[in-house]
Design a protein around this motif. Structure first.
Motif, PDB file in Angstrom:
ATOM      1  N   UNK A  21      30.023  44.367  33.028  1.00  0.00           N
ATOM      2  CA  UNK A  21      29.194  45.028  32.025  1.00  0.00           C
ATOM      3  C   UNK A  21      30.054  45.742  30.978  1.00  0.00           C
ATOM      4  N   UNK A  22      31.219  46.203  31.387  1.00  0.00           N
ATOM      5  CA  UNK A  22      32.120  46.905  30.477  1.00  0.00           C
ATOM      6  C   UNK A  22      33.012  45.950  29.682  1.00  0.00           C
ATOM      7  N   UNK A  23      32.850  44.654  29.882  1.00  0.00           N
ATOM      8  CA  UNK A  23      33.594  43.682  29.090  1.00  0.00           C
ATOM      9  C   UNK A  23      34.848  43.140  29.742  1.00  0.00           C
ATOM     10  N   UNK A  24      35.091  43.471  31.016  1.00  0.00           N
ATOM     11  CA  UNK A  24      36.272  42.961  31.706  1.00  0.00           C
ATOM     12  C   UNK A  24      35.976  41.605  32.362  1.00  0.00           C
ATOM     13  N   UNK A  25      37.023  40.817  32.521  1.00  0.00           N
ATOM     14  CA  UNK A  25      36.942  39.584  33.310  1.00  0.00           C
ATOM     15  C   UNK A  25      37.356  39.951  34.729  1.00  0.00           C
ATOM     16  N   UNK A  26      36.576  39.546  35.718  1.00  0.00           N
ATOM     17  CA  UNK A  26      36.815  39.970  37.099  1.00  0.00           C
ATOM     18  C   UNK A  26      37.095  38.772  37.982  1.00  0.00           C
ATOM     19  N   UNK A  27      38.165  38.870  38.783  1.00  0.00           N
ATOM     20  CA  UNK A  27      38.448  37.898  39.840  1.00  0.00           C
ATOM     21  C   UNK A  27      38.464  38.661  41.158  1.00  0.00           C
ATOM     22  N   UNK A  28      38.210  37.981  42.259  1.00  0.00           N
ATOM     23  CA  UNK A  28      38.030  38.683  43.532  1.00  0.00           C
ATOM     24  C   UNK A  28      38.832  38.029  44.657  1.00  0.00           C
ATOM     25  N   UNK A  29      39.062  38.842  45.693  1.00  0.00           N
ATOM     26  CA  UNK A  29      39.663  38.370  46.944  1.00  0.00           C
ATOM     27  C   UNK A  29      39.160  39.289  48.045  1.00  0.00           C
ATOM     28  N   UNK A  30      39.205  38.798  49.295  1.00  0.00           N
ATOM     29  CA  UNK A  30      38.592  39.550  50.387  1.00  0.00           C
ATOM     30  C   UNK A  30      39.580  39.959  51.481  1.00  0.00           C
TER      31      UNK A  30
END
Length: 227
Positions: free
Chosen positions: A24-33
């Motif tokens: 929502x703030x304009x960042x690109x997000x990648x994830x890991x667990x």
């Protein structure tokens, strides 16, 4: 381009929540667990900042930081479920730039992300000339040209436009912009940003009431439209 943030936590619901706020703030997000997966994702995606849980299966946050720090200096915000200071000190000594204790408010985490990225950016030379759409902003001469004509901006208007153009597509809250032009985030003054934006639009927009460049993100703040 939007900055890439990597969120690492074995709690998938928490990852999804944080991802939603950051997007929502304009960042690109990648994830890991887990830490092992995070090493591979970080090597591929080259994130500008990492939000990292400490207690995870396969590889915990501490070991991830030890391995990641051998070749990278990516800013890291550490998440911990414990409140004792020893754990926080260990994390900071290994290489974390900041920490938050669970449970936390997502908006506070977003604010910490902005602050850490801003501090990291201050260590690197920023572009002297910014170009977006048909606007050219020169930080050295503090001039702004729209099309073929120069426009006169106040210092506050210039600094706001400079911030918006430096990260097109990123949403800046009123408090963010107040911090940029005054060095403080006092909520009592945040509505003065609306006046600065109104005046700025009157100088750089062909139709200030229907802005093409400086967009309002209702309930959040402002951004410069990404091409």
């Amino acid at each position: 381009m939007a900055k890439t943030i990597m969120v690492v936590d074995d709690e998938k619901r928490l990852v999804s929540l944080v991802e939603s706020y950051l997007t929502q703030e304009g960042y690109r997000v990648v994830t890991a667990f887990n830490g092992k997966e995070a090493l591979a994702v970080a090597q591929k995606e080259k994130p500008e900042l990492i939000i990292l849980d400490v207690m995870m299966p396969e590889m915990d946050g501490y070991e991830f930081m030890r391995q990641h720090r051998t070749e990278n200096n990516t800013p890291i915000i550490m998440l911990t479920a414990r409140v004792d200071d020893d754990e926080k000190v260990i994390g900071l000594e290994i290489g974390a730039d900041d920490y938050m204790t669970k449970p936390f408010r997502p908006r506070e985490l977003v604010a910490r992300v902005r602050a850490v990225l801003r501090r990291a950016g201050e260590k690197e030379p920023s572009a002297k000339v910014l170009r977006a759409a048909d606007i050219v902003l020169d930080r050295d001469s503090r001039t702004v040209k729209v099309g073929e004509e120069f426009v006169d901006l106040t210092p506050s208007e210039f600094d706001i436009l400079s911030a918006l153009m430096s990260s097109t597509g990123r949403v800046y809250s009123r408090l963010d912009l107040l911090d940029i032009i005054q060095g403080v985030r006092y909520e009592g003054y945040e509505r003065t940003i609306d006046t600065h934006i109104k005046n700025l639009r009157s100088k750089v927009e062909q139709a200030p009431r229907s802005p093409k460049y400086i967009e309002t993100v209702y309930g959040v703040g402002y951004r410069f439209k990404r091409d």
